[in-house]
Design an enzyme around this catalytic site. Structure first.
Site: not given
Length: 429
Positions: A397, A400, A147
């Site tokens: 998160d 990311h 990702s």
């Protein structure tokens, strides 16, 4: 398994798409965090728009820029204030994954948008989308990996969209893990291939074993089957190697990482990462090194996470400014993962010096990314997480990157290396 793109045809050619054991206490929760963060899905649809023409034509001789003759070390430097702000408007870019659209999700501070990376001994120009598009004219660029590869791809699409609108022509797989965009203005295809190990792997699932299975001597054909139709490739892996896994080599069990209850030798994941990159780069050299159109390849180095405590704790990544120069040292797992990737890139370059049409570079972003603890979505991975009040526990998160955000710098460096390669090609003509 072949490429998910195999039924989408192209006008010119088919796209057939331990070290020592690390302490368990330190990394015990990381695989769980990453597994949760990587799966908040898009709606699934198949788009039937045909993929349009792409060839491997050389860059036009009228490329509108002057490339630097000398190389630049982009790894050392500092983040400095930049009043100009981001390169694009996140709310106007339609390719951002919801979990990284921090402003749209209510992140209140905007200061993280006003920084730029300043290398110590050279300049890093602001990204120029028309230059990038001109250099990639008639080519197919693929982002392959986990990702973080997707995060970098979506950053690039937003950076280019101000100059040319990308048209999504294909998507497939859970969470749309295989997608392709077409830039009609310059006849460019840009794709993303989900391949979190780059080599052949069977991912853990709710219905199968609770560990991944990696076959370290076999490249993942979901992307490698398309290699003949790819002109430039950006490889990005790392975080999925923290998950429990059993490793195979020569169809025999080599060992495992965190596999209690299984009668396998624990070997950690550092040497496994090295083997996976070595297998991948060897496949590129063997299949494309002597190929008529060759390939330009990048390995994006490991992107550090910035968790401060539990992943579901309020304030898991609370910083709102970059670290200052000297505040944070690159060490531990972050340093080791990066070192393996850089070493394998250098080894592959040495093994391919006779191949004129194979170029390879490490996109070394680990240090500059380490300095940006403020650049992650944190709780704003979900829309307006505190709309009903502040709670002690909230999903975060801290892996990311927000878009726009620090990851845009990765693509600025990517462009500079492409410009350097183009300059070198022109000198050889």
């Amino acid at each position: 398994m072949g490429s998910p793109f195999k039924d989408h045809h192209h006008h010119h050619h088919p796209f057939s798409l331990a070290k020592k054991l690390i302490p368990w206490t330190f990394y015990a929760m990381i695989p769980l965090v990453l597994f949760r963060l990587y799966f908040y899905p898009y709606p699934l649809h198949n788009i039937t728009t045909p993929i349009l023409t792409s060839s491997s034509s050389s860059v036009s001789s009228s490329t509108p820029f002057v490339a630097e003759e000398t190389s630049c070390d982009y790894t050392t430097g500092k983040w400095v204030r930049d009043k100009r702000g981001p390169l694009y408007n996140g709310s106007a870019c339609g390719t951002i994954k919801e979990g990284q659209n921090c402003i749209a999700h209510g992140r209140p501070d905007m200061g993280y948008l006003y920084w730029r990376w300043k290398p110590k001994h050279c300049k890093l120009p602001r990204f120029e989308p028309n230059t990038f598009l001109q250099l990639l004219r008639n080519k197919h660029l693929a982002f392959v990996g986990d990702s973080m590869a997707r995060n970098q791809l979506e950053s690039l699409l937003c950076m280019l969209s101000s100059a040319s609108a990308p048209n999504l022509v294909y998507r497939d797989g859970d969470d749309n893990k295989f997608r392709r965009w077409y830039f009609e203005s310059h006849n460019i295809n840009i794709s993303v291939y989900w391949s979190p190990f780059l080599v052949k792997g069977v991912e853990k699932s709710n219905t199968g074993p609770n560990h991944n299975q990696l076959y370290l001597d076999h490249v993942d054909e979901r992307w490698a089957a398309d290699m003949n139709g790819i002109d430039m490739i950006v490889l990005s892996i790392g975080h999925w190697f923290l998950h429990p896994a059993v490793y195979y080599e020569g169809d025999q069990v080599l060992g495992c990482h965190y596999c209690p209850g299984l009668n396998h030798t624990e070997i950690g994941f550092y040497d496994v990462l090295r083997k996976a990159i070595k297998t991948t780069l060897k496949a590129l050299i063997d299949r494309k090194g002597a190929n008529s159109n060759g390939i330009n390849a990048f390995v994006t180095t490991f992107s550090p996470a910035h968790f401060e405590g539990d992943w579901d704790k309020l304030g898991a990544c609370p910083k709102t400014k970059p670290y200052k120069e000297g505040d944070k040292a690159l060490e531990g797992m972050d340093a080791d993962m990066r070192q393996i990737e850089v070493e394998e890139v250098e080894a592959a370059k040495m093994n391919s010096t006779q191949l004129e049409k194979f170029r390879l570079e490490a996109l070394d972003v680990t240090s500059l990314s380490l300095m940006r603890p403020d650049g992650h979505p944190g709780p704003y991975m979900h829309p307006f997480p505190f709309a009903n009040g502040v709670t002690e526990r909230v999903q975060n998160d801290c892996v990311h990157w927000c878009l726009p955000g620090p990851i845009d710098t990765w693509n600025e460096i990517l462009l500079e290396v492409i410009k350097k390669w183009d300059y070198e090609s022109r000198r050889e003509e």
